[in-house]
Design a protein around this motif. Sequence first.
Motif, PDB file in Angstrom:
ATOM      1  N   VAL A  36       0.844  -1.200   0.000  1.00 13.43           N
ATOM      2  CA  VAL A  36       0.000   0.000   0.000  1.00 13.43           C
ATOM      3  C   VAL A  36       0.880   1.250   0.000  1.00 13.43           C
ATOM      4  N   ARG A  37       1.934   1.239   0.797  1.00  9.57           N
ATOM      5  CA  ARG A  37       2.832   2.398   0.846  1.00  9.57           C
ATOM      6  C   ARG A  37       3.568   2.599  -0.474  1.00  9.57           C
ATOM      7  N   ALA A  38       3.806   1.530  -1.211  1.00  6.10           N
ATOM      8  CA  ALA A  38       4.498   1.648  -2.491  1.00  6.10           C
ATOM      9  C   ALA A  38       3.583   2.204  -3.587  1.00  6.10           C
ATOM     10  N   LEU A  39       2.278   1.959  -3.473  1.00  7.64           N
ATOM     11  CA  LEU A  39       1.358   2.350  -4.547  1.00  7.64           C
ATOM     12  C   LEU A  39       0.716   3.716  -4.374  1.00  7.64           C
ATOM     13  N   TRP A  40       0.527   4.172  -3.142  1.00  6.70           N
ATOM     14  CA  TRP A  40      -0.164   5.435  -2.883  1.00  6.70           C
ATOM     15  C   TRP A  40       0.792   6.445  -2.267  1.00  6.70           C
ATOM     16  N   PRO A  41       0.533   7.737  -2.468  1.00  6.58           N
ATOM     17  CA  PRO A  41       1.308   8.757  -1.751  1.00  6.58           C
ATOM     18  C   PRO A  41       1.102   8.594  -0.240  1.00  6.58           C
ATOM     19  N   ALA A  42       1.959   9.214   0.552  1.00 10.07           N
ATOM     20  CA  ALA A  42       1.992   8.988   2.006  1.00 10.07           C
ATOM     21  C   ALA A  42       0.642   9.217   2.683  1.00 10.07           C
ATOM     22  N   ASP A  43      -0.021  10.335   2.399  1.00 11.17           N
ATOM     23  CA  ASP A  43      -1.304  10.619   3.055  1.00 11.17           C
ATOM     24  C   ASP A  43      -2.389   9.635   2.637  1.00 11.17           C
ATOM     25  N   ALA A  44      -2.437   9.288   1.371  1.00 18.25           N
ATOM     26  CA  ALA A  44      -3.434   8.338   0.887  1.00 18.25           C
ATOM     27  C   ALA A  44      -3.160   6.939   1.439  1.00 18.25           C
ATOM     28  N   ALA A  45      -1.884   6.551   1.504  1.00 15.58           N
ATOM     29  CA  ALA A  45      -1.533   5.245   2.070  1.00 15.58           C
ATOM     30  C   ALA A  45      -1.942   5.169   3.536  1.00 15.58           C
ATOM     31  N   ARG A  46      -1.724   6.242   4.285  1.00 17.66           N
ATOM     32  CA  ARG A  46      -2.130   6.264   5.692  1.00 17.66           C
ATOM     33  C   ARG A  46      -3.643   6.130   5.808  1.00 17.66           C
ATOM     34  N   PHE A  47      -4.399   6.797   4.916  1.00 20.47           N
ATOM     35  CA  PHE A  47      -5.854   6.691   4.916  1.00 20.47           C
ATOM     36  C   PHE A  47      -6.299   5.249   4.633  1.00 20.47           C
ATOM     37  N   ILE A  48      -5.702   4.623   3.630  1.00 24.55           N
ATOM     38  CA  ILE A  48      -6.057   3.241   3.277  1.00 24.55           C
ATOM     39  C   ILE A  48      -5.742   2.304   4.439  1.00 24.55           C
ATOM     40  N   LEU A  49      -4.554   2.428   5.023  1.00 29.73           N
ATOM     41  CA  LEU A  49      -4.161   1.545   6.120  1.00 29.73           C
ATOM     42  C   LEU A  49      -5.011   1.779   7.365  1.00 29.73           C
ATOM     43  N   ASP A  50      -5.323   3.042   7.665  1.00 34.51           N
ATOM     44  CA  ASP A  50      -6.157   3.344   8.832  1.00 34.51           C
ATOM     45  C   ASP A  50      -7.555   2.761   8.693  1.00 34.51           C
ATOM     46  N   ASN A  51      -8.043   2.649   7.475  1.00 28.28           N
ATOM     47  CA  ASN A  51      -9.393   2.157   7.245  1.00 28.28           C
ATOM     48  C   ASN A  51      -9.437   0.706   6.782  1.00 28.28           C
ATOM     49  N   THR A  52      -8.325   0.001   6.877  1.00 28.83           N
ATOM     50  CA  THR A  52      -8.306  -1.434   6.605  1.00 28.83           C
ATOM     51  C   THR A  52      -8.550  -2.159   7.914  1.00 28.83           C
ATOM     52  N   ASN A  53      -9.598  -2.965   7.950  1.00 24.80           N
ATOM     53  CA  ASN A  53      -9.945  -3.690   9.167  1.00 24.80           C
ATOM     54  C   ASN A  53      -9.319  -5.075   9.229  1.00 24.80           C
TER      55      ASN A  53
END
Length: 129
Positions: A36-53
Amino acid sequence: MKKLGAELSKLIDTLEGDAARFMRIALNNEAYRASVRALWPADAARFILDNTNAFYIREDKAPRKGPDKDKPYVVCEVCSQDPMARSELDARRELLHLELRRRGLTCEEMRIIPARGGMRSRHPFREEQ
C-alpha cells in the motif's frame, strides 16, 4: 546470494502449530502494508491503512468448474468499513495484486469486502499518532 523471503519461508516451515501461523500472518500483513505504501502517496496510504480492518489470504472452498477445479484456489481479502477506502482499493486492485505478488504473496484473486459487525472495531494497520 539467498533471498530473505525464501529463507523466512523455510524458517516458518520448520515452526509448528500456532507459531508458524502467527509468523505467516505477520509477514502477510507487513507485505500488505509495504505494498500500500508503495502504490499510494503517504497521506493516501495512511488513509487506506487506517481504514483497513483486516487482510486475509485464504483458500476459497467454494465449488468450481473447469479443468483446475481440484487445485486450491487462494484469494486475498481486504476488509474495510470505509466506502471511500474500498473504492480506492478497487480502483487499484490489479496494481495492488501485482505488488503483493512481487513481494512473494501469490493468490488467484483479490477481493475488497466491507467490514461487518465486530470487524469494524479492528484496525491492525492503524499507526498511533
